[in-house]
Motif scaffolding. Structure first.
Motif: not given
Ligand code: PNW
Length: 479
Positions: A24, A125-126, A169, A173, A232, A300, A302, A340, A368, A418, A425-426, A434
């Protein structure tokens, strides 16, 4: 319970930080021998990323890390959570180490320590090396061993200086967005089996990396290692038994899916029942390796959802049918710049309490939490810098963490906002921001701290050190 002025605002040693991830922010995707990750491949396909953005340059952090560390220092950050680009270190995923790639992470780590900032490293991280993704990536069990080898290289290289490690991470996701719905790399679409299989191999990868750390490094290096999960908060829509059960089921399908194997040694019973033979099975040896494989709980968090029990089953034979709940938002909730991202500070406190109760009071790091301000990327600079929504979000969520610590006795050890700076942002590319620090992508990636950076700096100064013991009766305003 009444707050006593003898209490410190936050526990001694509570860590205040900010987080980023390699793909990122780093850019420099072909510099010094780095080979592509599955994200480099994924962003090339038209339609995958907003505006056709890529991480080719991003914040150019690879070449500007010294400037970025100074910005962290100016902000008073106590810790910085960053991730390693696997294909920078091992261009083919396994085998030959790229000394220059490794050197970057050594230099960054040294720079942090020289400036009094505690490094906290996410191994993955992905951004799986494309060479491994081609062979099936997390659907292929051989990635488990490859991840353990990569982790070994990193513990060996940085372990004398890094004392806080995160293996993966957000496996949720990766499993859902990457292997199930296809909005993330590698872009696969299969919600029946892929999520469960890729999740299974990620769990085994985590356990294998932790085993390497504990067997070869823990005694001499003395760090902590764990996993970063995400969810969430899931609030029942009504007080009906059905809605309560739907909310609990949703927490199980988002969080306990990964946390139960780690804290209890196996998948939740409800998942075994409802998913049936699409859910892989752990051997007894794997269960033993998984159980207790996290020194702390990384989360993480949010946003919050409302859950309603469907009167009849939603389809069959896929992840969301297995979960069987309608996931909704309260239309009154403020939103971030993503469908989301509902702004619901009290969800943080409820989630922390749920984790404490289900997993026997683990030490928790909030790894995060943050907000993208709607429309920020279209604003004039002065307006983007005046990010009052982000300030409210930060104050609101931190206040709820404080309540969780003091009233619910949750063992929270640290908080990472974060993100340190605006970044890739992907699937949303550079449209969604962010950061505490603004990046001007049209003007040589110029960095400018936003107002939220100053608010965070003041928060850290007030509650983050010895001085916190002596100060005020209430840490931050609750929303
Ligand atoms: C995180 N949700 O992902 C990632 O770890 C970051 O890389 C990312 O930039 C950041 O959040 C902002 O999106 C999440 O649905 C994705 O609640 C989805 C959710 C939470 C976090």
């Amino acid at each position: 319970e009444v707050w006593s002025s003898k209490d410190t605002a936050f526990p001694p040693g509570f860590v205040w930080g900010a987080a980023t991830a390699a793909y990122q922010i780093e850019g420099a995707v072909a510099q010094d021998g780095r080979q592509p990750s599955m994200w480099d491949t994924f962003v090339q396909i038209p339609g995958n990323i907003a505006n056709g953005d890529t991480g080719d340059v991003a914040c150019d952090h690879y070449n500007r890390y010294k400037e970025d560390v100074q910005l962290m220092k100016d902000m008073g950050l106590q810790s910085y959570r960053y991730s390693i680009s696997w294909s920078r270190v091992l261009p083919e995923g396994r085998g030959e180490v790229n000394a220059k790639g490794l050197e970057f992470y050594k230099d960054l780590t040294d720079e942090l320590l020289a400036n009094g900032i505690t490094p906290a490293v996410t191994l993955y991280h992905w951004d799986l090396p494309e060479a491994l993704s081609k062979q099936g990536g997390w659907l292929n069990e051989s990635t488990v061993e490859a991840f353990a080898e990569f982790s070994d290289v990193m513990f060996d290289a940085l372990g004398d200086k890094v004392k806080l490690w995160f293996t993966l991470n957000e496996p949720w996701t990766t499993s859902i967005a990457g292997y199930g719905q296809g909005q993330h790399a590698p872009g696969l679409k299969d919600m029946a089996e892929n999520p469960y299989l890729s999740g299974h191999n990620q769990l085994l990868g985590h356990a294998a990396a932790v085993k390497v750390y504990r067997e070869k490094y823990a005694a001499t290096q003395g760090g902590k290692i764990g996993l970063v999960l995400s969810t969430e908060w899931k609030e029942p829509l009504c007080r009906s038994q059905g809605d309560k059960e739907a909310a609990e089921r949703s927490l199980i399908w988002y969080l306990a899916w990964f946390a139960d194997p780690i804290y209890k040694g196996d998948y939740p019973e409800a998942m075994k029942e409802r998913v049936g033979d699409r859910l892989p099975v752990f051997t007894e040896a794997q269960k033993a390796d998984l159980k207790g494989s996290s020194d702390f709980f990384g989360i993480n968090h949010y946003a919050t959802n409302l859950l309603q029990d469907p009167t009849e089953k939603i389809g069959a034979g896929n992840y969301f049918a297995d979960l069987n709940g309608w996931i909704m938002m309260d239309p009154r909730w403020p939103m971030g710049d993503a469908s989301w991202l509902s702004v619901v500070p009290w969800g943080m406190r409820r989630l922390l309490r749920w984790i404490k109760e289900r997993y026997d009071d683990p030490e928790i790091y909030v790894t995060e939490n943050g907000l993208s301000v709607p429309g920020e990327s279209e604003m004039k600079l002065a307006d983007a810098l005046n990010d009052t929504e982000r300030i409210d979000y930060l104050n609101g969520y931190v206040a709820e963490i404080w309540k969780a610590i003091h009233f619910d006795k949750v063992n929270v050890a640290g908080y990472y906002y974060w993100s340190l700076m605006d970044n890739f942002e992907w699937a949303d590319g550079f449209d969604v921001r962010f950061g505490l620090i603004h990046i001007d992508y049209d003007n040589d990636q110029k960095r400018t701290p936003k107002k939220s950076a100053e608010v965070y700096k003041n928060m850290i100064a007030k509650y983050g050190g010895a001085a916190a013991t002596a100060t005020a009766a209430k840490p931050v305003e609750s929303v």
